[in-house]
Design a protein around this motif. Structure first.
Motif, short mmCIF file in Angstrom:
data_model
loop_
_atom_site.label_atom_id
_atom_site.label_comp_id
_atom_site.label_asym_id
_atom_site.label_seq_id
_atom_site.Cartn_x
_atom_site.Cartn_y
_atom_site.Cartn_z
N VAL A 60 14.44 -76.05 -34.48
CA VAL A 60 13.24 -76.48 -35.19
C VAL A 60 12.58 -75.29 -35.87
O VAL A 60 12.15 -75.37 -37.03
N ALA A 61 12.49 -74.17 -35.17
CA ALA A 61 11.87 -72.97 -35.74
C ALA A 61 12.62 -72.49 -36.97
O ALA A 61 12.01 -72.06 -37.96
N ARG A 62 13.94 -72.58 -36.93
CA ARG A 62 14.75 -72.16 -38.08
C ARG A 62 14.44 -73.04 -39.29
O ARG A 62 14.31 -72.56 -40.42
N LYS A 63 14.31 -74.35 -39.05
CA LYS A 63 14.00 -75.27 -40.15
C LYS A 63 12.60 -75.02 -40.69
O LYS A 63 12.38 -75.05 -41.91
N ILE A 64 11.64 -74.78 -39.81
CA ILE A 64 10.27 -74.51 -40.26
C ILE A 64 10.23 -73.26 -41.12
O ILE A 64 9.57 -73.22 -42.17
N PHE A 83 11.08 -66.13 -42.06
CA PHE A 83 12.48 -66.11 -41.61
C PHE A 83 12.51 -66.36 -40.11
O PHE A 83 11.47 -66.31 -39.43
N TYR A 84 13.69 -66.64 -39.60
CA TYR A 84 13.87 -66.95 -38.18
C TYR A 84 14.51 -65.77 -37.46
O TYR A 84 15.43 -65.14 -37.98
N VAL A 85 14.02 -65.49 -36.27
CA VAL A 85 14.63 -64.48 -35.41
C VAL A 85 14.96 -65.13 -34.06
O VAL A 85 14.08 -65.76 -33.45
N HIS A 86 16.20 -65.00 -33.62
CA HIS A 86 16.60 -65.53 -32.32
C HIS A 86 15.97 -64.65 -31.24
O HIS A 86 16.15 -63.42 -31.25
N PRO A 87 15.24 -65.24 -30.30
CA PRO A 87 14.56 -64.41 -29.29
C PRO A 87 15.51 -63.62 -28.41
O PRO A 87 15.17 -62.52 -27.97
N GLY A 88 16.69 -64.16 -28.15
CA GLY A 88 17.66 -63.41 -27.36
C GLY A 88 18.15 -62.18 -28.09
O GLY A 88 18.28 -61.09 -27.51
N VAL A 146 3.13 -62.39 -39.01
CA VAL A 146 2.60 -63.37 -38.06
C VAL A 146 3.80 -64.02 -37.37
O VAL A 146 4.74 -64.46 -38.04
N VAL A 147 3.77 -64.09 -36.06
CA VAL A 147 4.87 -64.69 -35.31
C VAL A 147 4.51 -66.12 -34.93
O VAL A 147 3.43 -66.38 -34.39
N LEU A 148 5.41 -67.04 -35.24
CA LEU A 148 5.26 -68.45 -34.86
C LEU A 148 6.30 -68.73 -33.78
O LEU A 148 7.50 -68.79 -34.06
N ALA A 149 5.84 -68.88 -32.54
CA ALA A 149 6.76 -69.05 -31.41
C ALA A 149 6.72 -70.49 -30.91
O ALA A 149 5.66 -71.04 -30.64
#
Length: 333
Positions: free
Chosen positions: A67-71, A83-88, A103-106
């Motif tokens: 979902v985060a990647r799509k947002i 852009f999306y960053v994988h938390p791992g 700004v981080v959207l988690a």
């Protein structure tokens, strides 16, 4: 190992449809619940992004990660760099992609995803503002955030209450709401959207102008108003657009002769060999300006049921021509 067939009742068409409708009903109620809670937190989240000098970095694990990647993709295509960053992966070097201005959207429905929580000390130390999207306002992630967006839902659509269904739909909708609110606040236009989608059909429709597809110069079929019908036919055959403009001495358009006009002339008692073009041309043809979008030419052709247009400048001079085949080649229609 062989897979056991489904029990007969589960394959009943009516039961399958009823199951599908139940999902829509549950997710509809979930969206209504989240929408009803939209308020100051949502406004503050938008302000954080609008005031930022950086980008929005979306992150999340599992389904929340999808979902985060799509947002992030939706934000980026609607005027908010993201852009999306994988938390791992972030814990193994990708944190370097996040600057202090971002700004981080988690996202984490439980608000307790270890991989996401592990990033918080580093992000806080760096000075990043944090927007959390969870289903638990009292969770670790929600409490650590500058702004929390509550996406909790009354029930998952999964009858086992295990697979994220309503919750992911609610998170997607919240992401869309953020993107659209930011789009409105920035005054993002259709032209702006097209510039970030140049390869798509929408980009072509919004960016391609008449000048990009029209025939001009020596390719423009035109004859003077004193020309004979036979001269006009020669010009039409040479330029192969199924029409020719008829212009006066100042190159102003005075008429148009098309294949349709030729058929009507042949059906009449007119002597084609001695006829003058002014006797058979259409005197008030449809035209279009060179500065207009190619999609507007397609609209005019469709509504007027014609196959071609002469392009004129502000003084009514013929400067180009195009037909439906030009628009098809440009993939405007």
């Amino acid at each position: 190992m062989a897979v056991s067939p489904l029990p007969p009742s589960s394959t009943d068409p009516a039961a399958l449809v009823a199951s599908g409708r139940r999902v829509f009903e549950i997710e509809r109620d979930a969206l209504a619940a989240v929408a009803g809670r939209l308020g100051d937190d949502f406004s503050r989240a938008c302000q954080l992004v609008l005031e930022s000098r950086g980008r929005v970095v979306a992150t999340g694990m599992g389904k929340s990660g999808h979902v985060a990647r799509k947002i992030a993709a939706t934000l980026a295509s609607t005027g908010t760099p993201a852009f999306y960053v994988h938390p791992g992966e972030a814990g193994h070097g990708d944190l370097g992609m996040i600057t202090e201005a971002d700004v981080v959207l988690a996202l984490s429905y439980s608000g307790e995803s270890d991989e996401v929580l592990m990033l918080l000390p580093v992000l806080k130390r760096q000075g990043n503002r944090l927007i959390a999207m969870t289903g638990r306002p009292g969770s670790s992630l929600a409490l650590a955030a500058d702004v929390h967006l509550d996406v909790s839902v009354p029930a998952e659509a999964c009858p086992l209450a295990l697979a994220p269904t309503s919750s992911t739909t609610a998170s997607l909708a919240m992401g869309d709401a953020l993107a659209v609110a930011l789009l409105d606040a920035r005054g993002f236009t259709a032209d702006d959207f097209a510039r970030s989608h140049p390869a798509g059909s929408l980009g072509r429709r919004l960016l391609l102008h008449i000048t990009d597809v029209m025939h001009s110069g020596d390719e423009l079929p035109k004859v003077g108003e004193t020309a004979s019908l036979s001269e006009a036919l020669v010009e039409m055959s040479r330029k192969r657009l199924g029409m020719t403009a008829v212009v006066d001495a100042d190159q102003r358009l005075v008429g148009l002769f098309t294949d349709g006009d030729l058929r009507r002339a042949l059906d009449s008692d007119l002597d084609v060999r001695s006829a003058r073009i002014v006797d058979v041309m259409t005197r008030t043809p449809r035209t279009i300006g060179a500065d207009q979008l190619a999609v507007e030419a397609a609209r005019v052709m469709e509504t007027q049921q014609i196959n071609g247009l002469i392009v004129v400048d502000g003084d009514g001079r013929a400067v180009g021509a195009l037909n439906i085949h030009d628009l098809l080649r440009a993939r405007v229609v």
